[in-house]
Scaffold this active site. Structure first.
Site, PDB file in Angstrom:
ATOM      1  N   THR A 169       0.840  -1.208   0.000  1.00 45.07           N
ATOM      2  CA  THR A 169       0.000   0.000   0.000  1.00 45.07           C
ATOM      3  C   THR A 169       0.868   1.249   0.000  1.00 45.07           C
ATOM      4  OG1 THR A 169      -1.651  -1.220   1.272  1.00 45.07           O
ATOM      5  CG2 THR A 169      -1.884   1.168   1.221  1.00 45.07           C
ATOM      6  N   ARG A 187       1.018 -16.154 -12.478  1.00 45.46           N
ATOM      7  CA  ARG A 187      -0.396 -16.230 -12.113  1.00 45.46           C
ATOM      8  C   ARG A 187      -1.194 -15.523 -13.195  1.00 45.46           C
ATOM      9  NH1 ARG A 187       1.119 -14.540  -6.026  1.00 45.46           N
ATOM     10  NH2 ARG A 187       1.713 -16.607  -5.260  1.00 45.46           N
ATOM     11  N   ARG A 190      -7.693 -10.374   5.502  1.00 44.07           N
ATOM     12  CA  ARG A 190      -7.462 -10.629   4.072  1.00 44.07           C
ATOM     13  C   ARG A 190      -8.399 -11.716   3.553  1.00 44.07           C
ATOM     14  NH1 ARG A 190      -0.957 -11.356   3.066  1.00 44.07           N
ATOM     15  NH2 ARG A 190      -0.369  -9.181   2.936  1.00 44.07           N
ATOM     16  N   ARG A 203       3.124 -17.155   9.380  1.00 44.29           N
ATOM     17  CA  ARG A 203       3.512 -15.779   9.038  1.00 44.29           C
ATOM     18  C   ARG A 203       3.826 -14.970  10.301  1.00 44.29           C
ATOM     19  NH1 ARG A 203       3.131 -14.387   3.790  1.00 44.29           N
ATOM     20  NH2 ARG A 203       1.723 -15.527   2.419  1.00 44.29           N
TER      21      ARG A 203
END
Length: 204
Positions: free
Chosen positions: A23, A48, A141, A152
């Protein structure tokens, strides 16, 4: 690469997944489209949908990647989930040759490797205000399993511990308020900042 003017010294951006690095970068590139460039990493993973070779990544075979690494082409490289990722000296030079400052989004593992090169960058770490807030961001998310979130968070804790070591980073921004964090990041990116925030003690 070590005798560049201050503004052209590469800027290494690091911090835990979910902390808001993307961001901050998007806002910076939108506000200053001609001042900065992003280093495009090499990877052995498959593209992807919607990804283009040379834009999101340089997509290469495993053999090609290992050959480049053997030649010393990478500033840093790492393996995640069975795929290799690496940042090449060439991609950084290409950005600098356009008179732009190169920004690299790097994992802590890569930061350690860069310390052993002559790249001579500025290091900026983006920290969450707490591990609790980071956990909430990752859950929000909606793309992570609980096991993935725990993994994570464990990685984030290691990154934060490393960031607390003396002389690892030139600047630390605590992303507790996005607008404030962006103003600090912008000053650093433009070469106007003198010193950054210090990491607060993190709760769990």
């Amino acid at each position: 690469m070590s005798h560049l003017p201050e503004f052209l010294r590469p800027l290494i951006l690091s911090g835990p997944s979910g902390v808001g690095k993307s961001t901050l970068l998007q806002r910076l590139f939108a506000e200053f489209p001609d001042k900065f460039g992003f280093s495009v990493s090499h990877t052995t993973r498959a593209p992807r949908p919607g990804e283009q070779d040379g834009k999101q990544y340089h997509f290469v075979t495993r053999e090609k990647f290992l050959a480049l690494r053997q030649e010393g082409a990478f500033i840093e490289s790492a393996e995640f989930s069975g795929n290799f990722y690496g940042t090449s000296f060439q991609t950084v030079r290409e950005v600098q040759d356009k008179g732009r400052r190169c920004i690299l989004d790097i994992e802590a593992q890569g930061v350690r490797q860069i310390k052993a090169t002559d790249l001579n960058p500025i290091y900026c770490f983006i920290s969450p205000p707490s591990l609790t807030s980071l956990r909430e961001r990752l859950r929000a998310r909606g793309t992570e399993t609980e096991a993935s979130i725990q993994k994570r968070l464990a990685t984030a804790l290691n990154e934060i511990q490393y960031a607390k070591e003396p002389h690892v980073h030139n600047f630390v921004i605590v992303n507790d308020d996005l607008d404030r964090a962006y103003q600090l990041f912008k000053q650093i990116a433009l070469g106007e900042a003198v010193s950054g925030d210090k990491l607060p003690p993190l709760d769990d």
